[in-house]
Design a protein around this motif. Sequence first.
Motif, PDB file in Angstrom:
ATOM      1  N   LEU A   1       4.580   8.053  -9.843  1.00 28.44           N
ATOM      2  CA  LEU A   1       5.569   7.096  -9.365  1.00 28.44           C
ATOM      3  C   LEU A   1       6.881   7.805  -9.078  1.00 28.44           C
ATOM      4  N   HIS A   2       7.538   7.440  -7.961  1.00 23.18           N
ATOM      5  CA  HIS A   2       8.897   7.935  -7.723  1.00 23.18           C
ATOM      6  C   HIS A   2       9.815   7.363  -8.805  1.00 23.18           C
ATOM      7  N   PRO A   3      10.775   8.111  -9.285  1.00 24.40           N
ATOM      8  CA  PRO A   3      11.659   7.622 -10.347  1.00 24.40           C
ATOM      9  C   PRO A   3      12.766   6.714  -9.800  1.00 24.40           C
ATOM     10  N   THR A   4      12.372   5.668  -9.069  1.00 18.36           N
ATOM     11  CA  THR A   4      13.335   4.707  -8.522  1.00 18.36           C
ATOM     12  C   THR A   4      12.968   3.309  -8.979  1.00 18.36           C
ATOM     13  N   ARG A   5      13.959   2.464  -9.085  1.00 16.17           N
ATOM     14  CA  ARG A   5      13.727   1.076  -9.480  1.00 16.17           C
ATOM     15  C   ARG A   5      12.842   0.362  -8.454  1.00 16.17           C
ATOM     16  N   GLU A   6      13.048   0.647  -7.187  1.00 14.50           N
ATOM     17  CA  GLU A   6      12.280  -0.011  -6.131  1.00 14.50           C
ATOM     18  C   GLU A   6      10.779   0.269  -6.264  1.00 14.50           C
ATOM     19  N   CYS A   7      10.420   1.524  -6.446  1.00 12.71           N
ATOM     20  CA  CYS A   7       9.001   1.877  -6.594  1.00 12.71           C
ATOM     21  C   CYS A   7       8.426   1.281  -7.875  1.00 12.71           C
ATOM     22  N   ALA A   8       9.192   1.312  -8.955  1.00 12.58           N
ATOM     23  CA  ALA A   8       8.713   0.756 -10.222  1.00 12.58           C
ATOM     24  C   ALA A   8       8.482  -0.742 -10.092  1.00 12.58           C
ATOM     25  N   GLU A   9       9.420  -1.456  -9.469  1.00 19.09           N
ATOM     26  CA  GLU A   9       9.267  -2.907  -9.299  1.00 19.09           C
ATOM     27  C   GLU A   9       8.082  -3.233  -8.403  1.00 19.09           C
ATOM     28  N   ASN A  10       7.896  -2.441  -7.332  1.00 17.51           N
ATOM     29  CA  ASN A  10       6.735  -2.654  -6.455  1.00 17.51           C
ATOM     30  C   ASN A  10       5.431  -2.472  -7.226  1.00 17.51           C
ATOM     31  N   ALA A  11       5.357  -1.407  -8.013  1.00 10.53           N
ATOM     32  CA  ALA A  11       4.137  -1.124  -8.775  1.00 10.53           C
ATOM     33  C   ALA A  11       3.868  -2.222  -9.809  1.00 10.53           C
ATOM     34  N   LEU A  12       4.909  -2.676 -10.494  1.00 10.04           N
ATOM     35  CA  LEU A  12       4.733  -3.726 -11.496  1.00 10.04           C
ATOM     36  C   LEU A  12       4.336  -5.047 -10.831  1.00 10.04           C
ATOM     37  N   ARG A  13       4.985  -5.387  -9.732  1.00  5.59           N
ATOM     38  CA  ARG A  13       4.699  -6.640  -9.033  1.00  5.59           C
ATOM     39  C   ARG A  13       3.259  -6.663  -8.496  1.00  5.59           C
ATOM     40  N   ARG A  14       2.809  -5.544  -7.962  1.00  7.61           N
ATOM     41  CA  ARG A  14       1.468  -5.444  -7.389  1.00  7.61           C
ATOM     42  C   ARG A  14       0.396  -5.156  -8.438  1.00  7.61           C
ATOM     43  N   ARG A  15       0.814  -4.954  -9.689  1.00 10.01           N
ATOM     44  CA  ARG A  15      -0.097  -4.603 -10.784  1.00 10.01           C
ATOM     45  C   ARG A  15      -0.874  -3.323 -10.473  1.00 10.01           C
ATOM     46  N   ALA A  16      -0.180  -2.372  -9.884  1.00 12.18           N
ATOM     47  CA  ALA A  16      -0.803  -1.121  -9.453  1.00 12.18           C
ATOM     48  C   ALA A  16      -1.149  -0.207 -10.625  1.00 12.18           C
ATOM     49  N   PHE A  17      -0.409  -0.302 -11.724  1.00 13.37           N
ATOM     50  CA  PHE A  17      -0.684   0.584 -12.857  1.00 13.37           C
ATOM     51  C   PHE A  17      -2.063   0.316 -13.446  1.00 13.37           C
ATOM     52  N   GLY A  18      -2.427  -0.935 -13.594  1.00 11.40           N
ATOM     53  CA  GLY A  18      -3.739  -1.275 -14.143  1.00 11.40           C
ATOM     54  C   GLY A  18      -4.873  -0.703 -13.307  1.00 11.40           C
ATOM     55  N   ARG A  19      -4.733  -0.805 -11.985  1.00 13.14           N
ATOM     56  CA  ARG A  19      -5.770  -0.261 -11.101  1.00 13.14           C
ATOM     57  C   ARG A  19      -5.788   1.260 -11.136  1.00 13.14           C
ATOM     58  N   ALA A  20      -4.623   1.874 -11.050  1.00 14.47           N
ATOM     59  CA  ALA A  20      -4.555   3.340 -11.015  1.00 14.47           C
ATOM     60  C   ALA A  20      -5.052   3.957 -12.323  1.00 14.47           C
TER      61      ALA A  20
END
Length: 90
Positions: free
Chosen positions: A44-63
């Motif tokens: 993940l890029h160390p930016t709030r925007e990327c973190a919020e996108n990943a959390l909103r899309r639930r990308a961590f669980g899939r990755a």
Amino acid sequence: MEPVRTCVGCRTRAPRTALLRVVVRGLELVVDERKASPGRGAWLHPTRECAENALRRRAFGRALRVSGPLDTQTFEEWLNGYGNKVNGSK
């Protein structure tokens, strides 16, 4: 040639050194600062925007191939502290 990884937040490719590695310990999402913890990691890029996108899309669980909800509190606290270090705030 430096290894390239894909950010789970914005889905763009970047050098490994420009990204954070996030892992799961138990069901808790934590930042792997040394980028050497065993097991699967999400990048993940160390930016709030990327973190919020990943959390909103639930990308961590899939990755990370984790079923069920993840505890993101520790990760969000780390990200808030990281933003303060970058901005020079206290």
